[in-house]
Write a protein that holds these residues in place. Structure first.
Motif, mmCIF file in Angstrom:
data_model
loop_
_atom_site.group_PDB
_atom_site.id
_atom_site.type_symbol
_atom_site.label_atom_id
_atom_site.label_comp_id
_atom_site.label_asym_id
_atom_site.label_seq_id
_atom_site.Cartn_x
_atom_site.Cartn_y
_atom_site.Cartn_z
ATOM 1 N N GLY A 10 0.809 -1.227 0.000
ATOM 2 C CA GLY A 10 0.000 0.000 0.000
ATOM 3 C C GLY A 10 0.836 1.268 0.000
ATOM 4 O O GLY A 10 0.352 2.332 0.411
ATOM 5 N N THR A 12 1.655 3.105 -2.406
ATOM 6 C CA THR A 12 1.148 4.149 -3.300
ATOM 7 C C THR A 12 0.069 4.984 -2.613
ATOM 8 O O THR A 12 -0.363 5.990 -3.154
ATOM 9 C CB THR A 12 0.528 3.531 -4.578
ATOM 10 N N GLY A 13 -0.378 4.569 -1.419
ATOM 11 C CA GLY A 13 -1.476 5.245 -0.733
ATOM 12 C C GLY A 13 -1.010 6.401 0.136
ATOM 13 O O GLY A 13 0.192 6.638 0.310
ATOM 14 N N PHE A 14 -1.963 7.115 0.681
ATOM 15 C CA PHE A 14 -1.711 8.314 1.499
ATOM 16 C C PHE A 14 -0.818 7.972 2.701
ATOM 17 O O PHE A 14 0.240 8.574 2.914
ATOM 18 C CB PHE A 14 -3.076 8.856 1.941
ATOM 19 N N ILE A 15 -1.232 6.972 3.483
ATOM 20 C CA ILE A 15 -0.449 6.606 4.676
ATOM 21 C C ILE A 15 0.820 5.872 4.250
ATOM 22 O O ILE A 15 1.930 6.151 4.739
ATOM 23 C CB ILE A 15 -1.277 5.700 5.625
ATOM 24 N N ARG A 35 0.352 -3.258 -7.009
ATOM 25 C CA ARG A 35 -0.577 -4.088 -7.790
ATOM 26 C C ARG A 35 -0.080 -4.297 -9.202
ATOM 27 O O ARG A 35 -0.305 -5.327 -9.806
ATOM 28 C CB ARG A 35 -1.938 -3.397 -7.868
ATOM 29 N N GLN A 39 3.333 0.969 -11.397
ATOM 30 C CA GLN A 39 3.278 1.866 -10.231
ATOM 31 C C GLN A 39 4.665 2.058 -9.606
ATOM 32 O O GLN A 39 4.912 3.053 -8.930
ATOM 33 C CB GLN A 39 2.317 1.301 -9.181
ATOM 34 N N HIS A 85 -0.379 -2.086 4.703
ATOM 35 C CA HIS A 85 -1.446 -1.073 4.598
ATOM 36 C C HIS A 85 -2.494 -1.435 3.550
ATOM 37 O O HIS A 85 -3.603 -0.931 3.614
ATOM 38 C CB HIS A 85 -0.883 0.273 4.107
ATOM 39 N N SER A 87 -5.313 -2.025 1.377
ATOM 40 C CA SER A 87 -6.702 -2.467 1.416
ATOM 41 C C SER A 87 -7.566 -1.311 0.962
ATOM 42 O O SER A 87 -7.166 -0.149 1.079
ATOM 43 C CB SER A 87 -7.132 -2.964 2.802
ATOM 44 N N THR A 127 -2.290 -2.244 9.304
ATOM 45 C CA THR A 127 -3.098 -1.031 9.504
ATOM 46 C C THR A 127 -4.561 -1.435 9.600
ATOM 47 O O THR A 127 -5.192 -1.788 8.599
ATOM 48 C CB THR A 127 -2.925 -0.028 8.346
ATOM 49 N N SER A 128 -5.072 -1.421 10.819
ATOM 50 C CA SER A 128 -6.496 -1.656 11.055
ATOM 51 C C SER A 128 -7.160 -0.278 11.030
ATOM 52 O O SER A 128 -6.742 0.607 10.264
ATOM 53 C CB SER A 128 -6.661 -2.379 12.385
ATOM 54 N N TYR A 164 -17.022 -1.576 4.772
ATOM 55 C CA TYR A 164 -15.665 -1.254 5.240
ATOM 56 C C TYR A 164 -15.522 -1.612 6.720
ATOM 57 O O TYR A 164 -14.554 -2.257 7.131
ATOM 58 C CB TYR A 164 -15.390 0.235 5.018
ATOM 59 N N LYS A 168 -13.021 -4.368 8.364
ATOM 60 C CA LYS A 168 -11.983 -4.089 9.370
ATOM 61 C C LYS A 168 -12.222 -4.921 10.644
ATOM 62 O O LYS A 168 -11.278 -5.420 11.263
ATOM 63 C CB LYS A 168 -11.944 -2.586 9.700
ATOM 64 N N GLY A 194 -7.804 6.874 13.495
ATOM 65 C CA GLY A 194 -9.060 7.539 13.123
ATOM 66 C C GLY A 194 -8.927 8.036 11.692
ATOM 67 O O GLY A 194 -8.001 7.648 10.964
ATOM 68 N N VAL A 196 -7.634 9.876 8.755
ATOM 69 C CA VAL A 196 -6.266 10.390 8.639
ATOM 70 C C VAL A 196 -6.250 11.630 7.742
ATOM 71 O O VAL A 196 -6.753 11.597 6.605
ATOM 72 C CB VAL A 196 -5.327 9.302 8.081
ATOM 73 N N THR A 213 -7.778 10.572 2.233
ATOM 74 C CA THR A 213 -8.930 10.925 3.079
ATOM 75 C C THR A 213 -9.013 12.414 3.399
ATOM 76 O O THR A 213 -9.978 12.846 4.026
ATOM 77 C CB THR A 213 -8.931 10.108 4.391
HETATM 78 N N1 LIG Z 1 -7.015 7.147 5.587
HETATM 79 C C1 LIG Z 1 -7.694 6.884 6.683
HETATM 80 O O1 LIG Z 1 -8.447 7.726 7.191
HETATM 81 C C2 LIG Z 1 -7.536 5.551 7.369
HETATM 82 C C3 LIG Z 1 -7.955 5.423 8.688
HETATM 83 C C4 LIG Z 1 -7.819 4.199 9.330
HETATM 84 C C5 LIG Z 1 -7.253 3.134 8.668
HETATM 85 N N2 LIG Z 1 -6.862 3.281 7.366
HETATM 86 C C6 LIG Z 1 -6.280 2.115 6.700
HETATM 87 O O2 LIG Z 1 -4.962 2.441 6.293
HETATM 88 C C7 LIG Z 1 -4.622 1.719 5.123
HETATM 89 C C8 LIG Z 1 -4.123 2.667 4.078
HETATM 90 O O3 LIG Z 1 -5.103 3.667 3.865
HETATM 91 P P1 LIG Z 1 -4.804 4.978 3.022
HETATM 92 O O4 LIG Z 1 -5.536 6.079 3.656
HETATM 93 O O5 LIG Z 1 -3.374 5.121 2.753
HETATM 94 O O6 LIG Z 1 -5.595 4.590 1.684
HETATM 95 P P2 LIG Z 1 -5.293 4.918 0.168
HETATM 96 O O7 LIG Z 1 -4.624 6.211 0.003
HETATM 97 O O8 LIG Z 1 -6.575 4.678 -0.554
HETATM 98 O O9 LIG Z 1 -4.249 3.768 -0.222
HETATM 99 C C9 LIG Z 1 -4.653 2.437 -0.225
HETATM 100 C C10 LIG Z 1 -3.488 1.563 -0.614
HETATM 101 O O10 LIG Z 1 -3.940 0.205 -0.640
HETATM 102 C C11 LIG Z 1 -3.873 -0.295 -1.973
HETATM 103 N N3 LIG Z 1 -5.089 -1.041 -2.268
HETATM 104 C C12 LIG Z 1 -6.364 -0.642 -2.136
HETATM 105 N N4 LIG Z 1 -7.208 -1.620 -2.519
HETATM 106 C C13 LIG Z 1 -6.437 -2.658 -2.904
HETATM 107 C C14 LIG Z 1 -6.707 -3.956 -3.411
HETATM 108 N N5 LIG Z 1 -7.968 -4.390 -3.593
HETATM 109 N N6 LIG Z 1 -5.654 -4.746 -3.734
HETATM 110 C C15 LIG Z 1 -4.382 -4.311 -3.556
HETATM 111 N N7 LIG Z 1 -4.061 -3.104 -3.078
HETATM 112 C C16 LIG Z 1 -5.076 -2.286 -2.753
HETATM 113 C C17 LIG Z 1 -3.768 0.914 -2.885
HETATM 114 O O11 LIG Z 1 -3.096 0.522 -4.062
HETATM 115 P P3 LIG Z 1 -3.405 1.164 -5.495
HETATM 116 O O12 LIG Z 1 -2.567 2.422 -5.570
HETATM 117 O O13 LIG Z 1 -2.981 0.125 -6.442
HETATM 118 O O14 LIG Z 1 -4.870 1.461 -5.529
HETATM 119 C C18 LIG Z 1 -2.970 1.876 -2.024
HETATM 120 O O15 LIG Z 1 -1.607 1.580 -2.089
HETATM 121 C C19 LIG Z 1 -5.879 0.947 4.734
HETATM 122 O O16 LIG Z 1 -5.790 -0.342 5.274
HETATM 123 C C20 LIG Z 1 -6.987 1.701 5.426
HETATM 124 O O17 LIG Z 1 -8.102 0.899 5.689
HETATM 125 C C21 LIG Z 1 -6.988 4.460 6.698
#
Ligand SMILES: NC(=O)c1ccc[n+]([C@@H]2O[C@H](COP(=O)([O-])OP(=O)(O)OC[C@H]3O[C@@H](n4cnc5c(N)ncnc54)[C@H](OP(=O)(O)O)[C@@H]3O)[C@@H](O)[C@H]2O)c1
Length: 332
Positions: A10, A12-15, A35, A39, A85, A87, A127-128, A164, A168, A194, A196, A213
């Protein structure tokens, strides 16, 4: 290339991107699971990654489907640490059952099984979310902590937030059952953040800010309103990244909360106070996001790790500053 000792999914994601930068800065040799291998080019060529000038410390592995059995077998080879991370977040563009609920659980269980087979693994940090243990509707008189648990929710799910939340809850319960059943040799930490918010290190354009987010926060200060209430609880992205990195320390196990009680509409009062000129010019305008009160207490994390969480004001200030900077509206 030094051999990777930390796998990050994960990234590529925000966290995940914030954690990737922290890990490289702290001297970890990182393997990032993506994925699609295209990327990896985007990540490796990102200005923040290039500015670290550590090309030998970052490598990539392709994991196209996290729900497939043995999905992570190759990715975990030889690493001591894993930060997981990857998901899906709630999204109207994903099927609630197959696109949100199932990958949230299977992505964790496939990782647990791959890690069990790889003797080099010492620690898995997952990351829950606070969504893993907030009952709906929440009772604001009842305190929730990282140790609070809920039973699995019966599906199938046809809307994104319940899917969601159930994903979780299911992932956390499945992890604890896995530990009882398999007694793994490695330690497991669940981090429960919470919502983020904060400076998005990936963002190069103003549109990029809404890919994380921060898209929940920006409408409140750019004149958009919703009547769908969201549960209280916010965390600064740099605190969330810091806790993931601290969780890698020897001896740290269990569940760790990273969240503070907030009221979403306070964002407008903060922007009025911190950015009066931009408010007067109409760059920022008042929106509305109702808050469901939740009494989630993560103070134990501050005590055990010895630092204070950033405030909701810090989060809003960062998001508003980045919005001004990237939209070219920042005053010299
Ligand atoms: N942001 C929040 O407020 C928050 C709060 C609590 C917990 N979390 C948890 O923290 C983690 C990261 O969240 P984030 O905010 O960084 O989210 P994000 O910016 O949407 O990033 C999600 C990451 O997970 C990958 N991903 C998503 N769906 C996938 C799938 N079906 N198969 C493979 N990879 C997948 C994405 O890859 P691609 O780039 O390929 O899409 C990306 O790298 C998650 O587990 C989320 O539930 C987030």
């Amino acid at each position: 290339m030094s051999s990777p000792n930390l796998l990050i999914t994960g990234a590529t994601g925000f966290i995940g991107f914030h954690v990737l930068l922290s890990a490289l800065e702290q001297g970890y040799s990182v393997r990032a699971a993506v994925r699609s291998i295209s990327q990896s080019e985007t990540l490796a060529s990102h200005p923040k990654i290039k500015s670290l000038a550590l090309p030998d410390m970052l490598s990539f592995v392709e994991v196209p489907d996290i729900c497939r059995e043995h999905a992570y077998d190759e990715a975990v080879k030889g690493v001591s640490y894993i930060i997981h991370h990857a998901s899906p977040l709630p999204s109207p563009f994903l099927d609630p059952q197959t696109g949100i609920y199932e990958p949230n659980i299977k992505g964790v269980t496939t990782m647990l099984h791959s890690a069990l087979e790889e003797k080099s693994v010492k620690k898995l940090v997952i990351t829950s979310s606070v969504f893993a243990n907030i009952p709906f509707p929440p009772d604001p008189t009842e305190e929730i902590t990282a140790e609070s648990r809920l039973p699995d929710l019966p599906g199938p799910f046809d809307s994104m937030l319940p899917a969601y939340s159930a994903g979780k809850i299911g992932a956390l319960n499945a992890t604890e059952k896995f530990v009882k059943d398999n007694r793994p040799a490695f330690d497991i930490v669940n981090v429960l953040p919470g919502f983020v918010f904060g400076w998005d290190d990936r963002a190069l354009t103003v549109q990029d800010i809404t890919s994380g987010t921060n898209r929940v926060l920006l409408p409140i200060i750019t004149g958009q309103s919703t009547h769908n209430p969201m549960p209280a609880g916010a965390a600064h992205v740099s605190d969330v990244a810091k806790v993931h990195m601290l969780a890698l320390r020897e001896g740290v196990t269990g569940s760790i909360g990273v969240t503070s009680v907030n009221a979403f509409d306070d964002a407008w009062e903060i922007v009025k106070k911190k950015f009066p000129e931009a408010v007067a010019e109409g760059v920022f305008t008042q929106g509305h996001q109702p808050t469901i009160p939740v009494n989630w207490n993560a103070h134990k994390t501050e005590v055990e790790f010895g630092f204070k969480f950033k405030t909701f004001e810090d989060m809003v200030t960062d998001v508003a500053s980045q919005y001004l900077e990237l939209s070219g509206k920042e005053k010299a």
